[in-house]
Design a protein around this motif. Structure first.
Motif, PDB file in Angstrom:
ATOM      1  N   ALA A  80       0.834  -1.215   0.000  1.00  0.00           N
ATOM      2  CA  ALA A  80       0.000   0.000   0.000  1.00  0.00           C
ATOM      3  C   ALA A  80       0.862   1.256   0.000  1.00  0.00           C
ATOM      4  N   SER A  81       2.012   1.184   0.686  1.00  0.00           N
ATOM      5  CA  SER A  81       2.861   2.374   0.795  1.00  0.00           C
ATOM      6  C   SER A  81       3.565   2.699  -0.528  1.00  0.00           C
ATOM      7  N   THR A  82       3.497   1.778  -1.508  1.00  0.00           N
ATOM      8  CA  THR A  82       4.080   2.084  -2.828  1.00  0.00           C
ATOM      9  C   THR A  82       3.044   2.759  -3.747  1.00  0.00           C
ATOM     10  N   ILE A  83       1.809   2.876  -3.282  1.00  0.00           N
ATOM     11  CA  ILE A  83       0.804   3.611  -4.059  1.00  0.00           C
ATOM     12  C   ILE A  83       1.046   5.107  -3.799  1.00  0.00           C
ATOM     13  N   PRO A  84       1.107   5.913  -4.864  1.00  0.00           N
ATOM     14  CA  PRO A  84       1.442   7.327  -4.665  1.00  0.00           C
ATOM     15  C   PRO A  84       0.423   8.032  -3.761  1.00  0.00           C
ATOM     16  N   ASP A  85       0.919   8.940  -2.936  1.00  0.00           N
ATOM     17  CA  ASP A  85       0.071   9.811  -2.120  1.00  0.00           C
ATOM     18  C   ASP A  85      -0.935   9.009  -1.294  1.00  0.00           C
ATOM     19  N   ALA A  86      -0.425   7.977  -0.605  1.00  0.00           N
ATOM     20  CA  ALA A  86      -1.319   7.048   0.093  1.00  0.00           C
ATOM     21  C   ALA A  86      -1.499   7.416   1.557  1.00  0.00           C
ATOM     22  N   GLU A  87      -2.728   7.308   2.039  1.00  0.00           N
ATOM     23  CA  GLU A  87      -3.003   7.354   3.467  1.00  0.00           C
ATOM     24  C   GLU A  87      -3.572   5.981   3.824  1.00  0.00           C
ATOM     25  N   ILE A  88      -2.878   5.290   4.744  1.00  0.00           N
ATOM     26  CA  ILE A  88      -3.182   3.874   4.941  1.00  0.00           C
ATOM     27  C   ILE A  88      -3.868   3.618   6.282  1.00  0.00           C
ATOM     28  N   ASP A  89      -5.046   2.997   6.217  1.00  0.00           N
ATOM     29  CA  ASP A  89      -5.727   2.515   7.413  1.00  0.00           C
ATOM     30  C   ASP A  89      -5.722   0.989   7.374  1.00  0.00           C
ATOM     31  N   VAL A  90      -5.707   0.386   8.560  1.00  0.00           N
ATOM     32  CA  VAL A  90      -5.793  -1.074   8.650  1.00  0.00           C
ATOM     33  C   VAL A  90      -7.059  -1.435   9.417  1.00  0.00           C
ATOM     34  N   ALA A  91      -7.839  -2.372   8.887  1.00  0.00           N
ATOM     35  CA  ALA A  91      -9.038  -2.836   9.581  1.00  0.00           C
ATOM     36  C   ALA A  91      -8.769  -4.195  10.203  1.00  0.00           C
ATOM     37  N   VAL A  92      -9.046  -4.305  11.513  1.00  0.00           N
ATOM     38  CA  VAL A  92      -8.909  -5.580  12.216  1.00  0.00           C
ATOM     39  C   VAL A  92     -10.303  -6.044  12.605  1.00  0.00           C
ATOM     40  N   ASN A 104     -12.181 -11.019  19.557  1.00  0.00           N
ATOM     41  CA  ASN A 104     -11.319 -10.389  20.557  1.00  0.00           C
ATOM     42  C   ASN A 104     -10.007 -10.058  19.867  1.00  0.00           C
ATOM     43  N   ALA A 105      -9.823  -8.792  19.503  1.00  0.00           N
ATOM     44  CA  ALA A 105      -8.686  -8.408  18.664  1.00  0.00           C
ATOM     45  C   ALA A 105      -7.353  -8.510  19.401  1.00  0.00           C
ATOM     46  N   ALA A 106      -7.401  -8.489  20.733  1.00  0.00           N
ATOM     47  CA  ALA A 106      -6.206  -8.679  21.569  1.00  0.00           C
ATOM     48  C   ALA A 106      -5.031  -7.814  21.096  1.00  0.00           C
ATOM     49  N   GLU A 107      -3.912  -8.468  20.732  1.00  0.00           N
ATOM     50  CA  GLU A 107      -2.698  -7.704  20.400  1.00  0.00           C
ATOM     51  C   GLU A 107      -2.702  -7.160  18.968  1.00  0.00           C
ATOM     52  N   ALA A 108      -3.594  -7.676  18.122  1.00  0.00           N
ATOM     53  CA  ALA A 108      -3.514  -7.347  16.701  1.00  0.00           C
ATOM     54  C   ALA A 108      -3.574  -5.846  16.400  1.00  0.00           C
ATOM     55  N   PRO A 109      -4.486  -5.073  17.037  1.00  0.00           N
ATOM     56  CA  PRO A 109      -4.527  -3.634  16.720  1.00  0.00           C
ATOM     57  C   PRO A 109      -3.213  -2.924  17.046  1.00  0.00           C
ATOM     58  N   ALA A 110      -2.622  -3.252  18.184  1.00  0.00           N
ATOM     59  CA  ALA A 110      -1.359  -2.600  18.551  1.00  0.00           C
ATOM     60  C   ALA A 110      -0.256  -2.988  17.572  1.00  0.00           C
ATOM     61  N   GLN A 111      -0.265  -4.261  17.156  1.00  0.00           N
ATOM     62  CA  GLN A 111       0.747  -4.698  16.190  1.00  0.00           C
ATOM     63  C   GLN A 111       0.570  -3.960  14.863  1.00  0.00           C
ATOM     64  N   ALA A 112      -0.679  -3.740  14.437  1.00  0.00           N
ATOM     65  CA  ALA A 112      -0.929  -3.009  13.190  1.00  0.00           C
ATOM     66  C   ALA A 112      -0.549  -1.543  13.349  1.00  0.00           C
ATOM     67  N   ALA A 113      -0.841  -0.977  14.517  1.00  0.00           N
ATOM     68  CA  ALA A 113      -0.550   0.445  14.758  1.00  0.00           C
ATOM     69  C   ALA A 113       0.949   0.718  14.767  1.00  0.00           C
ATOM     70  N   ALA A 114       1.734  -0.310  15.043  1.00  0.00           N
ATOM     71  CA  ALA A 114       3.192  -0.143  15.101  1.00  0.00           C
ATOM     72  C   ALA A 114       3.824  -0.139  13.706  1.00  0.00           C
ATOM     73  N   LEU A 115       3.078  -0.499  12.682  1.00  0.00           N
ATOM     74  CA  LEU A 115       3.640  -0.496  11.327  1.00  0.00           C
ATOM     75  C   LEU A 115       3.771   0.959  10.863  1.00  0.00           C
ATOM     76  N   ALA A 116       4.990   1.338  10.488  1.00  0.00           N
ATOM     77  CA  ALA A 116       5.303   2.762  10.271  1.00  0.00           C
ATOM     78  C   ALA A 116       4.370   3.470   9.278  1.00  0.00           C
ATOM     79  N   PRO A 117       4.011   2.860   8.146  1.00  0.00           N
ATOM     80  CA  PRO A 117       3.200   3.640   7.184  1.00  0.00           C
ATOM     81  C   PRO A 117       1.735   3.801   7.572  1.00  0.00           C
ATOM     82  N   VAL A 118       1.290   3.171   8.663  1.00  0.00           N
ATOM     83  CA  VAL A 118      -0.149   3.156   8.966  1.00  0.00           C
ATOM     84  C   VAL A 118      -0.585   4.442   9.675  1.00  0.00           C
ATOM     85  N   LYS A 119      -1.718   5.006   9.210  1.00  0.00           N
ATOM     86  CA  LYS A 119      -2.249   6.232   9.800  1.00  0.00           C
ATOM     87  C   LYS A 119      -3.225   5.917  10.929  1.00  0.00           C
TER      88      LYS A 119
END
Lengths: 317, 250
Positions: free
Chosen positions: A26-38, A42-57
């Protein structure tokens, strides 16, 4: 601006690495704002793990009891509802999770899907393999419609960490069908490295001759700290379970080191490994097609070479 | 009447080494052997086995494609399908349009099951079954390696990355096949003769009321993939270990 929604793959509240690879794509798409849906019960650790990915808004968390297992018929209407909130692209991984789910999302949004996206040329122009990777096509999606795609995970490195995206709860009033029910799952072995993410993979083919002899592969893999793979012929012969199959119809992988033992190299197998950094082939037939793509080849008897190799690897340097 | 619809796509035979045309407009198809998509053969075989257990009474083989796809439908009839429908279309039919065509046939024939291959080995899209299930608002079970029918329910074992997953689905629904579901039967000569008398209807995509959108996903060009070059040969395990250390992977 392009607003990208990446659909996270998670199991029991842990993010699958395919999500970090989709974010990287997704970060190779020009002018991208990236959201991740979990989506989870029980999402447990998954949201924090996704939030730690540098390109994610932003990380959107949809927790609901029906999301306990990844059933496409239940997830798809929720994702289609999220996607309608102004997203230009919806990406999921080209794993069995994403392959099952994303076309269902695309159909609900009444758009075609770009499968196995391997490179981004522009916001609406992509490259993907066809004919078992014997050809690569460039495709263009209409600019005025939402793009739905699955990402060929072997073509992308995981996105870097160190980010701190906002985590938001999303509430969706979407009715879900009750016509599909999860019964159970078997297989997978928590003790051995995961085939799709392991930096080293040792695979065996039909030449092993029996399930007992296939232990040779497991022993060498253990010595290398590698995951175990198998050719389709070895799986069909019952030497290894189906989730170890590497190839076009199994898993497509891109490890640092791939060692193919007694695998002749049918085209559908080669399709699954050609993004590996270093390919080693050991086979008694010097004419086997695997040698055409191997970086290092060795012609000889597996049953002599492999135990010797294991001894040398285990020996202190 | 309990009907099963089976998808039959005409594709370049799996044994053909596919080559890209020099002008990048497609792949070479002149004089190339064409066959039923292997996953579709598995779909048809499974439908035949369900019928042989008296759980279905009629199997309709459906192809969406060029007039020449009648050859593959005749093979499907020889394998045991009761009748065939060709939805004739010139040019490529994208999965969403194919799913819409299947939906029209579903509305017409009210099948218990639609069984499709998990993907076609030409465009490798892996989409049509899931799209049909979405448009039909019915369950899907993709990558099936085992199907058990129990009245108005199916229990399906699916091949997923983590191993095997089992789900229950209410029928009607859509199932897509993986390789290990079954081994398709061979066609016998007398069956080929008999198949010539079985009904094969032709309808166009437009007559079904489905169009291929002019403004959809477009394929701009085909290229040959980047090749890997042949590496070095070593002579024993010790040389192999040395070569791996030299490359920095050990």
């Amino acid at each position: 601006m392009n607003r990208i929604l990446v659909i996270a793959e998670q199991l029991a509240g842990k993010l699958n690495v395919s999500t970090a690879k989709c974010v990287s794509c997704a970060s190779t798409i020009p002018d991208a704002e990236i959201d991740v849906a979990v989506l989870a019960a029980n999402a447990a650790e998954a949201p924090a793990q996704a939030a730690a990915l540098a390109p994610v808004k932003r990380v959107l968390v949809v927790e609901r009891a029906e999301n306990g297992e990844a059933l496409a018929a239940l997830l798809a209407p929720q994702i289609a509802a999220l996607a309608r909130n102004g997203y230009t692209h919806v990406l999921g991984p080209s794993t069995t999770f994403g392959k099952d789910l994303m076309p269902r999302v695309a159909a609900l949004l009444d758009v075609g899907q770009v499968s196995d996206l391997m490179a981004v040329e522009s916001a609406h122009r992509f490259r993907r393999p066809v004919y078992a990777s014997n050809a690569v096509v460039t495709v263009e999606a209409p600019a005025d419609r939402i793009v739905v795609a699955t990402v060929r995970t072997a073509s992308f490195q995981p996105a870097a960490g160190g980010g701190a995206a906002a985590i938001e709860r999303a509430r969706l009033d979407v009715p879900l069908p009750g016509y599909t029910r999860f019964v159970g799952r078997e297989g997978g072995n928590a003790d051995r490295p995961d085939l799709q993410t392991a930096p080293r993979v040792v695979s065996g083919g039909r030449a092993l001759g029996s399930a007992d002899n296939f232990q040779l592969i497991h022993r060498l893999a253990a010595a290398l700290g590698a995951a175990v793979g198998a050719s389709r012929a070895a799986v069909d012969a019952g030497y290894a379970p189906n989730d170890l199959q590497v190839g076009q119809t199994g898993k497509i992988i891109a490890p640092e080191l791939y060692i193919a033992l007694g695998i002749s190299g049918a085209i559908q197998h080669l399709t699954g490994i050609k993004d590996a950094r270093t390919i080693v082939a050991i086979n008694k037939d010097g004419e086997a097609p695997i040698f055409e793509i191997a970086d290092i080849g060795l012609v000889g008897d597996l049953f002599q070479i492999v135990p010797e190799l294991e001894r040398l690897i285990r020996a202190p340097a | 009447m309990t009907t099963i619809l089976v998808g039959i796509k005409r594709v370049i035979d799996y044994s053909v080494r596919v080559r890209v045309k020099p002008d990048g407009s497609g792949v070479v198809t002149d004089g190339v052997k064409m066959s039923i998509n292997p996953f579709d053969e598995i779909a048809l075989e499974e439908a035949l086995r369900i019928k042989e257990r008296n759980l279905a009474s009629e199997i309709i083989a459906v192809s969406i494609g060029p007039a020449d796809a009648q050859q593959q439908l005749r093979t499907a009839l020889a394998m045991g399908a009761d009748r065939a429908v060709l939805v004739q279309a010139d040019g490529a039919v994208p999965p969403l349009s194919a799913a819409k065509a299947f939906l029209k046939l579903v509305q017409r024939h009210q099948p218990l099951l639609v069984i499709l291959g998990k993907q076609a080995i030409d465009d490798d899209n892996c989409q049509t079954g899931q799209m049909l299930a979405a448009l039909w608002d019915r369950p899907q079970a993709t990558f099936a390696s085992k199907i058990e029918l129990e009245g108005a329910r199916a229990r399906v074992t699916r091949e997923v990355d983590a191993g095997l997953e089992t789900i229950d689905m209410d029928l009607p629904g859509v199932i897509t096949t993986d390789l290990r579901l079954n081994e398709p039967r061979y066609v016998k000569l007398p069956d080929i003769m008999k198949a010539k008398k079985k009904p094969l209807d032709v309808v166009t995509l437009a007559e079904l009321g489905v169009e291929v959108p002019a403004h959809g996903l477009r394929t701009l060009r085909f290229e040959a993939p980047a090749a890997r070059s042949r590496g070095v040969m070593v002579h024993d395990a010790a040389e192999l270990v040395a070569a791996l250390k030299q490359r920095g992977v050990l």
